[in-house]
Design a protein around this motif. Structure first.
Motif, PDB file in Angstrom:
ATOM      1  N   GLU A  34      10.830   4.703 -27.137  1.00 16.23           N
ATOM      2  CA  GLU A  34      11.127   6.112 -26.872  1.00 16.23           C
ATOM      3  C   GLU A  34      12.333   6.552 -27.701  1.00 16.23           C
ATOM      4  OE1 GLU A  34       9.405   6.361 -22.307  1.00 16.23           O
ATOM      5  OE2 GLU A  34      11.487   6.948 -22.714  1.00 16.23           O
TER       6      GLU A  34
ATOM      7  N   ILE B 111      11.403  14.211 -25.658  1.00 13.98           N
ATOM      8  CA  ILE B 111      11.355  12.746 -25.703  1.00 13.98           C
ATOM      9  C   ILE B 111      10.059  12.342 -26.385  1.00 13.98           C
ATOM     10  CG2 ILE B 111      11.366  10.612 -24.359  1.00 13.98           C
ATOM     11  CD1 ILE B 111      12.739  12.208 -22.110  1.00 13.98           C
TER      12      ILE B 111
ATOM     13  N   GLU C  14       7.370   9.474 -27.350  1.00 11.96           N
ATOM     14  CA  GLU C  14       6.893   8.129 -27.028  1.00 11.96           C
ATOM     15  C   GLU C  14       6.140   7.623 -28.250  1.00 11.96           C
ATOM     16  OE1 GLU C  14       5.296   6.614 -22.968  1.00 11.96           O
ATOM     17  OE2 GLU C  14       3.577   7.235 -24.188  1.00 11.96           O
TER      18      GLU C  14
ATOM     19  N   LYS D 228       6.497  13.155 -24.664  1.00  7.39           N
ATOM     20  CA  LYS D 228       6.346  12.514 -23.353  1.00  7.39           C
ATOM     21  C   LYS D 228       6.031  13.533 -22.261  1.00  7.39           C
ATOM     22  CE  LYS D 228       8.293   8.865 -20.536  1.00  7.39           C
ATOM     23  NZ  LYS D 228       9.524   8.262 -19.982  1.00  7.39           N
TER      24      LYS D 228
END
Lengths: 169, 169, 169, 169
Positions: free
Chosen positions: D57, D115, D117, D139
């Motif tokens: 992440e 964020i 991923e 995310k």
């Protein structure tokens, strides 16, 4: 004397550009009427060849088209594969080769009757790999219609693989 | 009442998965005996389809091979082109499409008689472009043999382009 | 007279090659000390520019390396992105741009102190998209060290995006 | 008895998933404050790892952006390079590696505070080469923002190259 005669025997005679071109024309001629996938390149005609460059031409015909009546993306990708591999084969004659990566960018549609000029460049021949790229231009106005690249790996030696028996690619 | 009847009229009936699959089988059947380059995909058989995924199978035969007796890189590239475009065509039926970029990585050689399982994923359908990728696996052991990607542009509307008349790709 | 004066008003004065180069040097200078990711291109120095080509140089330093002490693949990819976008920006000044596809082939390792000569070519500027490629050569011997390509989409017009305020890329 | 003791000596103890993850976290921690280009991956945090997959992440911050205020294409390309190489390094610890080909498709812009991923898949580890791909997802909604691939070559053995001394990539 003896020395002179020996050295004459060992001398590597570089082929002339006419000989290089004649060889490429023979190789592409072998694809005509092929029952394997190489038939897809049977309309390609080499027109110029050096150690680092192979230039070919192809007249676009119905068998090269998609449903929209323009040159099929898969035809262009296959030409990139075959012609760049042949360009490497001008120098590397005794090794089998396998594709690692092939990529094509499509810039302009191409129509039936257009003559494509296809130029493959050998960017690097390394110990285990070769890097190439390929430009497609419409001969009538010189505009780039596609740009491809092809990275190949040399296969571990296997007896019987050669350009002579047509099994190199 | 009126409302109910209106809503019945406007209701979009989503096709069942059986209907989606039957449509794809029809589309690939149309390629059989084609005189254009789509003939190259005539041995492809769709086995599963959703809005985001199209799974096909193909039994490798002589016409798919290179001179080394393995699946030709150009055949794999063409399958990537055709099957990912078809996967987008499950959703986008009224627009012509053109390839922007095609790329293939070659992981393993494939032999005559191998059954390839080919899975195209639709990653994104945007306003002007669609992104896809494609996995090739040997059905006998599930090993990945190639991985492709294909980015397409939607063409400005032209009357007469449709999946119905087979002119979308 | 009036005609002459009108035509003088409408005449587009093409910038000289010195003016084009001065503009590119200003643009790259703005990246020095940048707090965003463009800092990664702050050591690039434009040396030649035309409508279709932008040539830059960069001296390889520690901040460009990987753990093996050679030029980092991500640094090369970032230079491909930035320099090809700038090459398009020589002609297209009033549109925002977004990357669609970036690809790099790595041919040779590059060491600290090497001077890289980086040549971006604009292959096509279309209505909605631009196609470019990029060659990296070691200046000392002219050998190609990497080859990249970058396909960009023009963004729908947004007020305030321009090369002047540095927000185009 | 002796047999038992022998087999205990020879037994290869597979690391647990906790141990694998702890090792990756250590490796990425070493990039923090790096003076070479690996600093660009210093905000990456591994969250899951198996033999074939590495999930990380990253919170998008100003240093990752382009001039338009969205994630820089070069940042995404560099993450693809670093994280896929690390995913191969979970299995291959004693060989140096070099990038052969890197490619990224850009699907959606990413903003500060998002964020990401990032999931790297190891597609194949061969004798001389490894094939990988990499998905970037936002995310918050799981949407794919970019898709990359990275093909690596293993370098001929050189004493002193190892994951331990941080010189593998």
């Amino acid at each position: 004397m003896v020395g002179h005669s020996d050295s004459a025997v060992n001398e590597v005679v570089e082929p002339t550009s006419e000989e290089l071109l004649a060889e490429q024309i023979r190789v592409f001629n072998r694809m005509k009427g092929s029952t394997n996938f190489n038939r897809v390149a049977e309309d390609v005609y080499p027109v110029e060849v050096t150690k680092n460059k192979l230039v070919c031409e192809m007249v676009i015909q119905e068998q090269h088209l998609n449903s929209k009546g323009t040159l099929h993306g898969g035809q262009t990708a296959t030409l990139t594969d075959v012609i760049t591999a042949r360009a490497v084969g001008v120098t590397v004659k005794d090794k089998g080769m396998a594709s690692v990566e092939l990529a094509v960018s499509y810039l302009l549609p191409v129509k039936v009757g257009d003559i494509l000029e296809i130029t493959a460049h050998v960017l690097k021949i390394g110990r285990t790999m070769a890097f190439t790229d390929c430009e497609f231009r419409r001969k009538s106005d010189g505009k780039m219609t596609a740009k491809g690249k092809h990275t190949l790996a040399f296969l571990p030696s296997q007896p019987g693989i050669s350009v002579e028996n047509g099994s190199q690619f």
